[in-house]
Design a protein around this motif. Structure first.
Motif, mmCIF file in Angstrom:
data_model
loop_
_atom_site.group_PDB
_atom_site.id
_atom_site.type_symbol
_atom_site.label_atom_id
_atom_site.label_comp_id
_atom_site.label_asym_id
_atom_site.label_seq_id
_atom_site.Cartn_x
_atom_site.Cartn_y
_atom_site.Cartn_z
ATOM 1 N N TYR A 246 0.861 -1.178 0.000
ATOM 2 C CA TYR A 246 0.000 0.000 0.000
ATOM 3 C C TYR A 246 0.899 1.230 0.000
ATOM 4 C CZ TYR A 246 -3.561 3.382 1.329
ATOM 5 O OH TYR A 246 -4.408 4.465 1.351
ATOM 6 N N LYS A 247 0.921 1.941 -1.111
ATOM 7 C CA LYS A 247 1.891 3.025 -1.310
ATOM 8 C C LYS A 247 1.358 4.330 -0.708
ATOM 9 C CE LYS A 247 2.025 1.960 -5.709
ATOM 10 N NZ LYS A 247 1.507 0.588 -5.646
ATOM 11 N N ASP A 248 1.381 4.417 0.605
ATOM 12 C CA ASP A 248 1.009 5.656 1.275
ATOM 13 C C ASP A 248 2.270 6.456 1.588
ATOM 14 O OD1 ASP A 248 2.157 4.155 3.231
ATOM 15 O OD2 ASP A 248 0.460 4.193 4.616
ATOM 16 N N LYS A 249 2.103 7.594 2.241
ATOM 17 C CA LYS A 249 3.239 8.477 2.499
ATOM 18 C C LYS A 249 4.279 7.836 3.413
ATOM 19 C CE LYS A 249 0.906 10.896 6.315
ATOM 20 N NZ LYS A 249 0.468 12.228 6.824
ATOM 21 N N PHE A 250 3.822 6.963 4.334
ATOM 22 C CA PHE A 250 4.761 6.334 5.264
ATOM 23 C C PHE A 250 5.626 5.296 4.545
ATOM 24 C CE2 PHE A 250 1.008 7.573 7.796
ATOM 25 C CZ PHE A 250 1.616 8.477 8.645
ATOM 26 N N TYR A 251 5.012 4.535 3.626
ATOM 27 C CA TYR A 251 5.780 3.527 2.890
ATOM 28 C C TYR A 251 6.807 4.197 1.977
ATOM 29 C CZ TYR A 251 6.881 -0.227 -0.374
ATOM 30 O OH TYR A 251 7.545 -1.137 -1.146
ATOM 31 N N ILE A 252 6.374 5.232 1.238
ATOM 32 C CA ILE A 252 7.288 5.909 0.309
ATOM 33 C C ILE A 252 8.404 6.618 1.073
ATOM 34 C CG2 ILE A 252 7.466 7.735 -1.424
ATOM 35 C CD1 ILE A 252 4.695 6.970 -2.369
ATOM 36 N N SER A 253 8.066 7.261 2.184
ATOM 37 C CA SER A 253 9.108 7.941 2.962
ATOM 38 C C SER A 253 10.106 6.948 3.553
ATOM 39 C CB SER A 253 8.467 8.772 4.076
ATOM 40 O OG SER A 253 7.778 7.938 5.000
ATOM 41 N N VAL A 269 21.485 16.623 -0.316
ATOM 42 C CA VAL A 269 21.027 18.009 -0.266
ATOM 43 C C VAL A 269 19.523 18.095 -0.437
ATOM 44 C CG1 VAL A 269 21.188 20.276 -1.367
ATOM 45 C CG2 VAL A 269 23.235 18.855 -1.142
ATOM 46 N N GLN A 270 18.985 17.345 -1.411
ATOM 47 C CA GLN A 270 17.559 17.408 -1.669
ATOM 48 C C GLN A 270 17.055 16.080 -2.216
ATOM 49 O OE1 GLN A 270 16.346 20.080 -4.798
ATOM 50 N NE2 GLN A 270 18.016 19.489 -6.160
ATOM 51 N N VAL A 271 15.727 15.921 -2.167
ATOM 52 C CA VAL A 271 15.037 14.753 -2.715
ATOM 53 C C VAL A 271 14.000 15.255 -3.706
ATOM 54 C CG1 VAL A 271 13.541 12.788 -2.214
ATOM 55 C CG2 VAL A 271 15.399 13.375 -0.637
ATOM 56 N N ILE A 272 13.992 14.692 -4.913
ATOM 57 C CA ILE A 272 13.050 15.094 -5.952
ATOM 58 C C ILE A 272 12.128 13.926 -6.269
ATOM 59 C CG2 ILE A 272 12.785 15.852 -8.343
ATOM 60 C CD1 ILE A 272 15.416 17.277 -8.142
ATOM 61 N N THR A 273 10.803 14.167 -6.220
ATOM 62 C CA THR A 273 9.796 13.194 -6.631
ATOM 63 C C THR A 273 8.791 13.901 -7.528
ATOM 64 O OG1 THR A 273 8.287 13.625 -4.780
ATOM 65 C CG2 THR A 273 10.056 12.021 -4.403
ATOM 66 N N ASP A 274 7.780 13.156 -8.001
ATOM 67 C CA ASP A 274 6.733 13.815 -8.769
ATOM 68 C C ASP A 274 5.781 14.558 -7.823
ATOM 69 O OD1 ASP A 274 4.928 11.971 -7.705
ATOM 70 O OD2 ASP A 274 5.174 10.590 -9.378
ATOM 71 N N ASN A 275 4.735 15.156 -8.387
ATOM 72 C CA ASN A 275 3.868 16.033 -7.608
ATOM 73 C C ASN A 275 2.626 15.348 -7.073
ATOM 74 O OD1 ASN A 275 5.654 18.056 -8.189
ATOM 75 N ND2 ASN A 275 4.457 18.907 -9.860
ATOM 76 N N ALA A 276 2.583 14.040 -7.079
ATOM 77 C CA ALA A 276 1.434 13.339 -6.519
ATOM 78 C C ALA A 276 1.295 13.694 -5.039
ATOM 79 C CB ALA A 276 1.595 11.833 -6.699
ATOM 80 N N GLY A 283 7.563 13.647 1.092
ATOM 81 C CA GLY A 283 8.640 14.626 1.114
ATOM 82 C C GLY A 283 8.615 15.481 2.366
ATOM 83 N N MET A 284 7.416 15.820 2.827
ATOM 84 C CA MET A 284 7.313 16.594 4.060
ATOM 85 C C MET A 284 7.823 15.797 5.269
ATOM 86 S SD MET A 284 6.161 19.525 3.087
ATOM 87 C CE MET A 284 7.153 19.244 1.612
ATOM 88 N N LEU A 285 7.544 14.481 5.268
ATOM 89 C CA LEU A 285 8.043 13.638 6.352
ATOM 90 C C LEU A 285 9.571 13.587 6.353
ATOM 91 C CD1 LEU A 285 5.547 10.607 6.297
ATOM 92 C CD2 LEU A 285 5.687 12.439 7.994
ATOM 93 N N ILE A 286 10.160 13.523 5.169
ATOM 94 C CA ILE A 286 11.622 13.495 5.067
ATOM 95 C C ILE A 286 12.207 14.796 5.597
ATOM 96 C CG2 ILE A 286 13.546 13.462 3.431
ATOM 97 C CD1 ILE A 286 12.323 10.725 3.948
#
Length: 336
Positions: A246-253, A269-276, A283-286
């Motif tokens: 289940y690809k929620d924010k916790f799994y992806i982070s 320095v930074q992490v880049i993902t798409d805008n989903a 990204g906010m969790l990171i």
């Protein structure tokens, strides 16, 4: 390279050239004198830094390839680009060592070009042996296994047959299924890791960007790719199979965090993902876990979403009216 400017102007003898062919780093140093009282070691001068030291080829490697703990200081003049070139020279020599050419015994067959493509082996006059169709097994392998025909253009595929044809190796058997997927695969991965090591040494100096994107392979498996991007170029790290997850924010982070730990948090320095929305939340969790790491949305994905929204069917009539008003054509259409 810098060594070409400071190298000795004397012409290499055949024995010296043979030594360079086997140990390519010799051409980046100058052999001054052989030390008889020290077991035959040489007194050597580095062509980059003009440092003189005593030792053998192992110390030359340690000095130029910046390997510490070998009894000689590393060369401060060897930059990242020079180090990459030196490692390529070493890799090329190792590749040539694996391709030892053994002279063929006298052949009992003559080669004749075939109208069907390739050369056919025809028996000499007076021989009762039939001609050998050596293209048939290759053709059957392609057809039975469904191999794509463009695989025949692969240079390593061509090289393997050329190597076998130019060497008398009657006892050789191609690697089996298990060897290809285990030991040989690990060996090739270790070889790639050695080639990438000079790029990894620059991570601490300039920092890296971790780039992540999801896609679906030809077997319809959902995958997430992770790459590291620096000024010296991108490097693929891994692809994670997310099938059944289940690809929620916790799994992806959590996946992003694993990659950050692999690279080293101090180097990111930074992490880049798409805008989903789920990627933005991850990204906010990171950012809360690592105060010095920023999440950045993918610019290409942003533009793609914007253009997709503008060109949607529901907006096409409004877009047409806007363009007409901007270009002044609307008044012309009204008059007509």
């Amino acid at each position: 390279m810098a060594s070409s400017n400071s190298a000795s102007s004397t012409t290499a003898t055949p024995s010296q050239q043979s030594s360079v062919d086997k140990d390519p780093l010799w051409k980046h140093v100058t052999k001054l004198v052989k030390m008889k009282e020290r077991g035959g070691n040489m007194k050597i001068k580095c062509n980059f830094y003009n440092l003189e030291f005593t030792g053998s080829y192992s110390r030359v490697k340690a000095h130029l390839l910046q390997i510490k703990g070998e009894g000689v200081s590393v060369c401060p003049r060897v930059t990242t680009n020079i180090l990459l070139q030196l490692r390529r020279e070493m890799a090329d020599v190792e590749e040539r060592k694996r391709q030892v050419v053994i002279p063929l015994p006298p052949l009992s067959y003559a080669l004749l070009d075939s109208a069907w493509g390739g050369a056919e082996m025809l028996p000499k006059q007076g021989s009762k042996r039939r001609a050998v169709d050596k293209n048939s097994p290759i053709n059957k392998a392609f057809n039975q296994e469904g191999l794509p025909f463009h695989f025949a253009r692969n240079p390593h595929y061509i090289k393997s047959y050329t190597l076998a044809a130019n060497n008398n190796i009657p006892s050789y058997v191609p690697p089996c299924y298990n060897a290809l997927r285990t030991t040989l695969l690990e060996k090739e991965r270790a070889h790639i890791e050695r080639l990438l090591e000079p790029i990894k040494t620059t991570w601490k100096e300039k920092g890296v960007t971790i780039v992540s994107d999801g896609w679906t392979d030809i077997q319809r498996r959902p995958l997430i790719n992770f790459m590291v991007v620096t000024k010296n170029g991108p490097m693929f790290l891994k692809a994670v199979n997310c099938e059944g997850e289940y690809k929620d924010k916790f799994y992806i982070s959590s996946l992003i965090k694993e990659v950050i730990m692999q690279v080293g948090p101090q180097n990111v320095v930074q992490v880049i993902t798409d805008n989903a929305p789920v990627c933005k939340a991850a990204g906010m969790l990171i950012e809360t876990m690592y105060s010095h790491i920023f999440w950045t949305p993918c610019v290409v994905h942003t533009l793609n979403l914007a253009l997709k929204n503008i060109c949607a069917a529901k907006n096409s009539s409004l877009m047409r009216m806007y363009m007409l008003s901007v270009t002044g054509l609307q008044r012309l259409e009204t008059k007509h």
